[in-house]
Write a protein that holds these residues in place. Structure first.
Motif, mmCIF file in Angstrom:
data_model
loop_
_atom_site.group_PDB
_atom_site.id
_atom_site.type_symbol
_atom_site.label_atom_id
_atom_site.label_comp_id
_atom_site.label_asym_id
_atom_site.label_seq_id
_atom_site.Cartn_x
_atom_site.Cartn_y
_atom_site.Cartn_z
ATOM 1 N N GLY A 160 -3.996 57.310 -20.753
ATOM 2 C CA GLY A 160 -2.951 56.304 -20.565
ATOM 3 C C GLY A 160 -2.913 55.361 -21.743
ATOM 4 O O GLY A 160 -3.736 55.451 -22.667
ATOM 5 N N GLU A 161 -1.978 54.426 -21.728
ATOM 6 C CA GLU A 161 -1.811 53.508 -22.849
ATOM 7 C C GLU A 161 -3.021 52.583 -22.928
ATOM 8 O O GLU A 161 -3.402 51.940 -21.954
ATOM 9 N N THR A 162 -3.649 52.550 -24.114
ATOM 10 C CA THR A 162 -4.889 51.789 -24.265
ATOM 11 C C THR A 162 -4.831 50.914 -25.517
ATOM 12 O O THR A 162 -4.350 51.353 -26.554
ATOM 13 N N VAL A 219 -19.132 37.032 -26.248
ATOM 14 C CA VAL A 219 -18.784 38.417 -25.902
ATOM 15 C C VAL A 219 -18.332 38.482 -24.448
ATOM 16 O O VAL A 219 -17.297 39.089 -24.123
ATOM 17 N N VAL A 220 -19.082 37.840 -23.568
ATOM 18 C CA VAL A 220 -18.714 37.852 -22.145
ATOM 19 C C VAL A 220 -17.335 37.222 -21.962
ATOM 20 O O VAL A 220 -16.480 37.754 -21.231
ATOM 21 N N ALA A 221 -17.087 36.127 -22.666
ATOM 22 C CA ALA A 221 -15.792 35.454 -22.534
ATOM 23 C C ALA A 221 -14.659 36.353 -23.028
ATOM 24 O O ALA A 221 -13.573 36.394 -22.436
ATOM 25 N N ALA A 222 -14.928 37.108 -24.101
ATOM 26 C CA ALA A 222 -13.885 37.976 -24.656
ATOM 27 C C ALA A 222 -13.558 39.143 -23.723
ATOM 28 O O ALA A 222 -12.516 39.780 -23.846
ATOM 29 N N CYS A 223 -14.458 39.432 -22.787
ATOM 30 C CA CYS A 223 -14.257 40.569 -21.872
ATOM 31 C C CYS A 223 -13.548 40.152 -20.584
ATOM 32 O O CYS A 223 -13.445 40.967 -19.647
ATOM 33 N N GLU A 224 -13.094 38.922 -20.523
ATOM 34 C CA GLU A 224 -12.559 38.403 -19.255
ATOM 35 C C GLU A 224 -11.501 39.315 -18.640
ATOM 36 O O GLU A 224 -11.520 39.591 -17.440
ATOM 37 N N HIS A 225 -10.560 39.811 -19.444
ATOM 38 C CA HIS A 225 -9.490 40.660 -18.899
ATOM 39 C C HIS A 225 -9.624 42.107 -19.350
ATOM 40 O O HIS A 225 -8.656 42.862 -19.310
ATOM 41 N N ALA A 226 -10.828 42.476 -19.796
ATOM 42 C CA ALA A 226 -11.003 43.826 -20.331
ATOM 43 C C ALA A 226 -11.200 44.838 -19.211
ATOM 44 O O ALA A 226 -11.617 44.493 -18.105
ATOM 45 N N ASP A 227 -10.870 46.093 -19.507
ATOM 46 C CA ASP A 227 -11.116 47.167 -18.534
ATOM 47 C C ASP A 227 -12.404 47.903 -18.846
ATOM 48 O O ASP A 227 -12.940 48.612 -18.004
ATOM 49 N N LEU A 228 -12.871 47.749 -20.076
ATOM 50 C CA LEU A 228 -14.120 48.410 -20.464
ATOM 51 C C LEU A 228 -14.702 47.701 -21.681
ATOM 52 O O LEU A 228 -13.968 47.312 -22.593
ATOM 53 N N MET A 286 3.016 49.128 -15.470
ATOM 54 C CA MET A 286 1.579 48.860 -15.583
ATOM 55 C C MET A 286 1.225 48.495 -17.018
ATOM 56 O O MET A 286 1.695 49.121 -17.964
ATOM 57 N N SER A 287 0.419 47.481 -17.160
ATOM 58 C CA SER A 287 0.067 47.058 -18.519
ATOM 59 C C SER A 287 -1.017 47.987 -19.092
ATOM 60 O O SER A 287 -1.689 48.703 -18.352
ATOM 61 N N ALA A 288 -1.176 47.924 -20.403
ATOM 62 C CA ALA A 288 -2.117 48.823 -21.078
ATOM 63 C C ALA A 288 -3.555 48.465 -20.725
ATOM 64 O O ALA A 288 -3.866 47.309 -20.452
ATOM 65 N N ARG A 289 -4.422 49.476 -20.738
ATOM 66 C CA ARG A 289 -5.857 49.221 -20.569
ATOM 67 C C ARG A 289 -6.377 48.542 -21.833
ATOM 68 O O ARG A 289 -5.897 48.815 -22.940
ATOM 69 N N THR A 290 -7.356 47.698 -21.663
ATOM 70 C CA THR A 290 -7.988 47.084 -22.843
ATOM 71 C C THR A 290 -9.444 47.538 -22.930
ATOM 72 O O THR A 290 -10.211 47.368 -21.977
ATOM 73 N N VAL A 291 -9.772 48.147 -24.069
ATOM 74 C CA VAL A 291 -11.152 48.532 -24.332
ATOM 75 C C VAL A 291 -11.693 47.615 -25.427
ATOM 76 O O VAL A 291 -11.145 47.567 -26.526
ATOM 77 N N VAL A 292 -12.722 46.859 -25.071
ATOM 78 C CA VAL A 292 -13.333 45.977 -26.073
ATOM 79 C C VAL A 292 -14.513 46.717 -26.707
ATOM 80 O O VAL A 292 -15.393 47.208 -26.000
ATOM 81 N N ALA A 293 -14.504 46.806 -28.035
ATOM 82 C CA ALA A 293 -15.644 47.399 -28.753
ATOM 83 C C ALA A 293 -16.383 46.274 -29.469
ATOM 84 O O ALA A 293 -15.832 45.635 -30.366
ATOM 85 N N TRP A 294 -17.623 46.049 -29.027
ATOM 86 C CA TRP A 294 -18.407 44.940 -29.617
ATOM 87 C C TRP A 294 -19.155 45.475 -30.838
ATOM 88 O O TRP A 294 -20.054 46.295 -30.718
ATOM 89 N N ILE A 295 -18.767 44.964 -31.994
ATOM 90 C CA ILE A 295 -19.274 45.473 -33.270
ATOM 91 C C ILE A 295 -20.463 44.616 -33.718
ATOM 92 O O ILE A 295 -20.339 43.405 -33.887
#
Lengths: 166, 428
Positions: free
Chosen positions: A31-33, A104-113, A1-10
């Motif tokens: 899990g791996e994030t 921002v929306v585009a950067a979240c395309e494959h994000a988990d959060l 399983m690949s790592a979760r991706t958390v995007v933090a919009w600064i």
């Protein structure tokens, strides 16, 4: 399983709360994030300066819009470095340039959060606590969104009473 | 070959259009004078205006472009001495990390910079400093940068030196430097106040949040440049009393700063000439001759008929002032405000009541905030050249202009009317 991706919009002014919430969401027991620290340089600002320079009809010399665009990217990189230091976890940094809400929306395309902070009026609970860009992102994000209050949230009393019906 | 009548008007308009289109497009970054100077030559050769009149135009504009060049040099050297970055640092300290306070300070700084060192200085020199200041404080830069671009126009009404349009009209107004400033002080304050109130509301979400405090600047204070600027302001004020043309005050101030910079090898002769922008001066003179060809062949009379002028010696009423300012604002948005000023002054002719000249200036100076850059043509061209990509980011800026311009222009004209009424007999 690949790592979760958390995007933090600064965003300037509220970024600390976002980083802290992202740190919570990315703790190893989940899990791996991978944390992506994302910031977007609003292209409208340098565009307006280009325009103002264009309005100085016939004036030669350096277009200050170029300086503003370059400084925008540079300053945003510095902000992300500061955010990474506060996060104190391994993270990726990404600076985009363009229309903020779309990027921002585009950067979240494959994000988990997506983690972000309310960027508007903080004195009361309500719709004005979300700025225009954030409103768009919350409405269009292709992933779950964690939306935090930058400092303590206002009291429930700050909501106006419901309208009286006869 | 000499042409006249309808053909003359058509040719004159075509010449003006070619000058304006070239100036907007700037193919390969070529100077505007490349087309403007030959067009001015054709205006004379084709007999659109008599050679004597063209010479007179050029001679009349001599002091104006001298003034312009001196102010450009003054602002450039003040920047080289560190005046703007020093001011930016103090604004950062004063803001104490609070965006609302930063906006108020930026409004004050941009309004004063525009008034004293002209709108060029605000756009070219101050705006990048303000952007850097906001970004060092970790605050959103947009409201503060937009404040600079807006105030470069709407705060450029106070002094004859604040805008090239004012310099062009100053001679026609028959006012002294001090009476010009006295009549424009209230409209200037009112326009800035109106912008400020609207900005606070428009950007209320962007002005939320808190940034970081900033330590006081550690570098040297640019005393010399600040003192020269202050002395030149005093000189401008006194120039009318002692009968010296204010252009000499500007030239002296620029010369003092230039001599110091040359002696300290901070700038070379070529750098100084570049700062004075002689090609721009040449463009202004050529443009004035081309415009004279247009206004002298029918368009002038047509425009003059649109303007409800008062009989000679009678002060214009509020409605007249509003109509004149509105027409000027409209024209400044269709063509740029520089040709708009020349066209209107040419059309309205000499002997105009000073109040009407000032109303024209309020229109051409505040009006350009309505469209992106005060020129619909520039706006459209920029969109085309950017491949349509830039278009969406314009919407917010246009909305801001649509909100601020009618309010600030309307209130500023009202304030001008008040100033004219109060100053009747001793100012005008």
């Amino acid at each position: 399983m690949s790592a979760r991706t958390v995007v933090a919009w600064i965003i300037e002014g509220t970024w600390e709360a976002t980083v802290d919430a992202a740190a919570c969401a990315a703790t190893p027991d989940r899990g791996e994030t991978e944390v992506l620290l994302l910031a977007v340089v609003d292209a409208a600002v340098s565009e307006a300066v280009h325009g103002a320079f264009g309005g100085l009809f016939g004036r030669r010399g350096h277009d200050p819009g170029d300086a503003v665009a370059a400084q925008g990217v540079e300053g945003t990189h510095e902000l992300l470095v500061q955010a990474e230091q506060r996060l104190d976890l391994p993270a990726r940094r990404e600076v985009r340039v363009g229309r903020v809400e779309r990027e921002v929306v585009a950067a979240c395309e494959h994000a988990d959060l997506l983690v972000c902070s309310r960027d508007g009026d903080r004195s009361r609970l309500g719709p004005h606590s979300l700025g225009r860009h954030l409103r768009f992102v919350v409405d269009h994000a292709p992933c779950p969104v964690l939306l935090v209050w930058p400092d303590t949230s206002p009291d429930l009393d700050s909501i106006p009473p419901p309208p009286r019906h006869r | 070959m000499v042409i006249s009548g309808g053909l003359a008007e058509a040719v004159a308009l075509a010449l003006l259009a070619s000058v304006l289109v070239f100036a907007v497009m700037q193919p390969k970054g070529m100077p505007e004078a490349v087309v403007a100077v030959p067009a001015a030559g054709l205006t004379v050769l084709l007999g659109l205006i008599p050679p004597a009149e063209a010479l007179q135009q050029a001679a009349q504009l001599g002091p104006t472009v001298g003034f312009l060049a001196a102010i450009l040099v003054l602002a450039h050297l003040a920047d080289a001495e560190g005046v703007f970055s020093w001011l930016g640092s103090w604004v950062a300290v004063g803001a104490a990390g609070r965006p609302g306070r930063l906006l108020a300070l930026v409004f004050g700084l941009a309004a004063l910079t525009t008034a004293v060192l002209s709108l060029d200085a605000t756009v070219v020199l101050l705006t990048p400093v303000v952007f850097r200041t906001a970004s060092t404080l970790r605050l959103r830069a947009k409201p503060h940068v937009y404040a600079c671009t807006h105030l470069a126009n709407s705060a450029s009404t106070l002094l004859p030196i604040s805008n090239l349009t004012n310099l062009l009209a100053f001679a026609a107004s028959g006012l002294t430097f001090t009476t010009f400033a006295a009549l424009m002080a209230l409209p200037w304050l009112v326009a800035i106040g109106a912008e400020y109130v609207i900005f606070r509301r428009f950007f209320r979400t962007d002005l939320a949040g808190r940034g970081e405090p900033h330590p006081p600047p550690s570098g040297p204070v640019p005393w010399f440049a600040l003192a020269v600027i202050a002395a030149s302001l005093v000189g401008f004020g006194l120039s009318g009393l002692v009968g010296v043309e204010p252009v000499w005050v500007a030239v002296l101030a620029a010369a003092v700063l230039a001599a110091r910079a040359l002696l300290r090898r901070e700038i070379g002769v070529i750098g100084l000439v570049r700062a004075a922008d002689p090609l721009f001066s040449l463009f202004v003179v050529a443009l004035a001759i081309v415009v004279a060809g247009v206004t002298g062949n029918g368009l002038g009379a047509a425009l003059a008929a649109l303007v409800p002028t008062a009989p000679e010696g009678v002060a214009p009423g509020l409605l007249t002032l509003l109509a004149v300012a509105g027409l000027a604002a409209l024209l400044a948005n269709v063509v740029n405000n520089l040709p708009a000023t020349l066209v209107l002054l040419g059309a309205l002719g000499p002997g105009l009541h000073p109040g009407l000249v000032l109303a024209v200036l309020l229109g051409v100076n505040i009006g350009p905030n309505l469209t992106y850059v005060g020129s619909l043509a520039t706006l459209l061209w920029r969109r085309v050249l950017a491949g349509g990509e830039a278009a969406p980011t314009l919407r917010e800026y246009l909305r801001l202009g649509a909100l601020t311009v009618p309010v600030s222009l309307g209130l500023a004209v009202l304030a001008l009317w008040l100033a004219l009424t109060l100053g009747r007999g001793w100012l005008v």
